[in-house]
Design a protein around this motif. Structure first.
Motif, mmCIF file in Angstrom:
data_model
loop_
_atom_site.group_PDB
_atom_site.id
_atom_site.type_symbol
_atom_site.label_atom_id
_atom_site.label_comp_id
_atom_site.label_asym_id
_atom_site.label_seq_id
_atom_site.Cartn_x
_atom_site.Cartn_y
_atom_site.Cartn_z
ATOM 1 N N ALA A 81 61.083 42.495 55.541
ATOM 2 C CA ALA A 81 61.439 41.640 56.675
ATOM 3 C C ALA A 81 61.310 42.418 57.981
ATOM 4 O O ALA A 81 60.837 41.878 58.998
ATOM 5 N N TYR A 84 57.742 42.663 58.736
ATOM 6 C CA TYR A 84 57.225 41.364 59.149
ATOM 7 C C TYR A 84 57.483 41.115 60.633
ATOM 8 O O TYR A 84 56.654 40.493 61.312
ATOM 9 N N ARG A 85 58.608 41.579 61.145
ATOM 10 C CA ARG A 85 58.912 41.385 62.570
ATOM 11 C C ARG A 85 57.872 42.093 63.442
ATOM 12 O O ARG A 85 57.467 41.571 64.489
ATOM 13 N N ASN A 88 54.527 40.149 63.047
ATOM 14 C CA ASN A 88 54.547 38.886 63.766
ATOM 15 C C ASN A 88 54.193 39.058 65.241
ATOM 16 O O ASN A 88 53.601 38.159 65.853
ATOM 17 N N TYR A 130 60.781 41.661 69.692
ATOM 18 C CA TYR A 130 60.507 40.897 68.480
ATOM 19 C C TYR A 130 60.476 39.407 68.830
ATOM 20 O O TYR A 130 61.235 38.946 69.671
ATOM 21 N N ALA A 137 63.057 36.468 59.653
ATOM 22 C CA ALA A 137 62.048 37.217 58.911
ATOM 23 C C ALA A 137 62.384 37.280 57.427
ATOM 24 O O ALA A 137 61.516 37.096 56.565
#
Length: 224
Positions: A81, A84-85, A88, A130, A137
């Motif tokens: 997670a 992923y931030r 993204n 972010y 996330a």
């Protein structure tokens, strides 16, 4: 400052070339972080596979590895997670340039700088942040990958209790097999239920928040 923004000149060939290189760099970074996401997912799958092999290696083997592997899965999920931030951010920048730079250039040759899309991109570089929260996330990674890992872990654990070392005969026997040392079986099963429900609730809440965010967003294909 406002007048300077309103009278922004058209991009010259050097600036367009610089943006093209910037786009390539963002694509490269998003690709690298996409690979890192796959790596943590692979770690979760491998560790679950090892736990399955140990647990089902013999009828007398303990189901404990399937319980302990949940700790590793949580660790990998939180790490993924976090990755992923970062991913993204790079993905959003790439999509923003595709939507407002490349698509208009290919369609009509006008970059529509008067819409100030470049200001939003510049602000993201000047003040990096972010685009999604940690819990968003986590929810997205659960929905994309980890829901299946958690489902397999749960089914495998319950299956072990039901079939090994002999087919289940009663509820009392089921609770007895679930017990771990001084911890009674009902407590272990309760903790397992909380474990599964918690991740399910996070995924559902995250999906709802994503839907609300998509409805409120002015540019559905934009950043965030």
């Amino acid at each position: 400052m406002d007048s300077e923004i309103k009278t922004r000149k058209k991009l010259d060939s050097a600036e367009i070339g610089a943006i093209a290189h910037l786009y390539r760099g963002e694509v490269y970074r998003s690709t690298i972080w996409r690979t890192r996401l796959d790596t943590t997912t692979n770690w979760s799958v491998v560790t679950l596979g090892v736990a399955l092999s140990i647990t089902y290696s013999a009828p007398q083997a303990s189901p404990l590895p399937l319980v302990l592997v949940g700790i590793l899965i949580i660790f990998f999920l939180m790490q993924e997670a976090r990755r992923y931030r970062y991913f993204n951010v790079w993905r959003a920048r790439c999509r923003w340039m595709e939507l407002h730079f490349y698509a208009p250039m290919l369609r009509e040759g006008d970059l529509h700088l008067e819409e100030h899309w470049q200001d939003r991109l510049a602000d993201d570089y000047l003040h990096p942040r972010y685009h999604v929260s940690m819990w968003t996330a986590v929810g997205r990674r659960i929905r994309r990958n980890y829901i299946w890992i958690l489902l397999i872990q749960t089914i495998a654990y319950l299956g072990k209790l039901i079939v090994h070392p002999t087919p289940l005969q009663s509820t009392a026997q089921f609770l007895e097999r679930a017990s771990i040392g001084p911890l009674p079986g009902w407590l272990i099963l309760l903790l397992g239920a909380v474990y599964c429900v918690t991740w399910g609730v996070i995924a559902i809440i995250s999906a709802r928040d994503d839907a609300v965010r998509a409805r409120k967003r002015r540019d559905p294909l934009g950043m965030g």
